[in-house]
Design a protein around this motif. Sequence first.
Motif, PDB file in Angstrom:
ATOM      1  N   LYS A  73       2.551   1.306  -2.845  1.00 39.97           N
ATOM      2  CA  LYS A  73       1.112   2.200  -4.360  1.00 39.97           C
ATOM      3  C   LYS A  73       1.168   3.448  -4.110  1.00 39.97           C
ATOM      4  N   GLU A  74       1.191   4.335  -2.717  1.00 38.70           N
ATOM      5  CA  GLU A  74       0.810   5.319  -2.782  1.00 38.70           C
ATOM      6  C   GLU A  74       2.356   6.194  -3.313  1.00 38.70           C
ATOM      7  N   ASP A 116       1.223  -1.240  -0.034  1.00 37.42           N
ATOM      8  CA  ASP A 116      -0.133   0.005   0.183  1.00 37.42           C
ATOM      9  C   ASP A 116       0.838   1.416   0.282  1.00 37.42           C
TER      10      ASP A 116
END
Length: 91
Positions: free
Chosen positions: A28-29, A25
């Motif tokens: 991804k950010e 995550d």
Amino acid sequence: VSTSITVEPALNSLNTGICTGMSIDTMKEKMPSEISKWKENPFCYRFPCGESQQDLVVKLQAFIHEIEGHVRPVLVISHISTLQVLYGYFL
């Protein structure tokens, strides 16, 4: 029963470079383009300042040839990334 324990540096985990410790995550950010590259070809994707699974295969070749020569069973304890490469080779 005779046993020996050997520490093999080639069995170290995949070096994820600057992504070490990041969750998917977080990647991804912070690094969406890197996630896209990884999804395109996870085997050949090289982490920034790190290595790819393909690099890990090269690093493990000598170790693989060594254990292939053993006539007795060999127990390998390592990290999941390294074990995945070994499973892929032996299966």
